[in-house]
Design a protein around this motif. Sequence first.
Motif, PDB file in Angstrom:
ATOM      1  N   ILE A  49     -37.782   4.219  25.777  1.00 36.68           N
ATOM      2  CA  ILE A  49     -36.585   3.386  25.891  1.00 36.68           C
ATOM      3  C   ILE A  49     -36.433   2.498  24.665  1.00 36.68           C
ATOM      4  N   LYS A  50     -37.533   1.886  24.223  1.00 42.24           N
ATOM      5  CA  LYS A  50     -37.477   1.011  23.043  1.00 42.24           C
ATOM      6  C   LYS A  50     -37.034   1.776  21.797  1.00 42.24           C
ATOM      7  N   ALA A  51     -37.422   3.037  21.681  1.00 46.83           N
ATOM      8  CA  ALA A  51     -37.044   3.843  20.519  1.00 46.83           C
ATOM      9  C   ALA A  51     -35.545   4.117  20.488  1.00 46.83           C
ATOM     10  N   GLN A  52     -34.899   4.086  21.628  1.00 48.53           N
ATOM     11  CA  GLN A  52     -33.465   4.355  21.707  1.00 48.53           C
ATOM     12  C   GLN A  52     -32.609   3.122  21.428  1.00 48.53           C
ATOM     13  N   ILE A  53     -33.203   1.958  21.443  1.00 44.68           N
ATOM     14  CA  ILE A  53     -32.439   0.720  21.263  1.00 44.68           C
ATOM     15  C   ILE A  53     -32.122   0.520  19.784  1.00 44.68           C
ATOM     16  N   GLN A  54     -30.852   0.350  19.506  1.00 48.97           N
ATOM     17  CA  GLN A  54     -30.391   0.083  18.151  1.00 48.97           C
ATOM     18  C   GLN A  54     -30.031  -1.403  18.039  1.00 48.97           C
TER      19      GLN A  54
END
Length: 80
Positions: free
Chosen positions: A43-48
Amino acid sequence: MRRKFSFPVTKIVTLWFISFLLCHCASKKAEDTQNSWKQVEKIKAQIQPPTFPDRSFPITDFGAEAGGEVKSTEAFARAI
């Protein structure tokens, strides 16, 4: 004369069933929590992070007066 045991048996079965459900729900919730924590990195990797354009809006362009002596409420309303 035959004695009826239906009420105590019903009560025992009901209490057992409720305790079973409580234990099952508690263990299921613990499993769900552990599975959720495994997804944190994904999930953190998807946050821009948000980007904001480098702009400024002088409030005096909307009718405010510099110095703070006059209320600029209407100028703020127009700017928004």
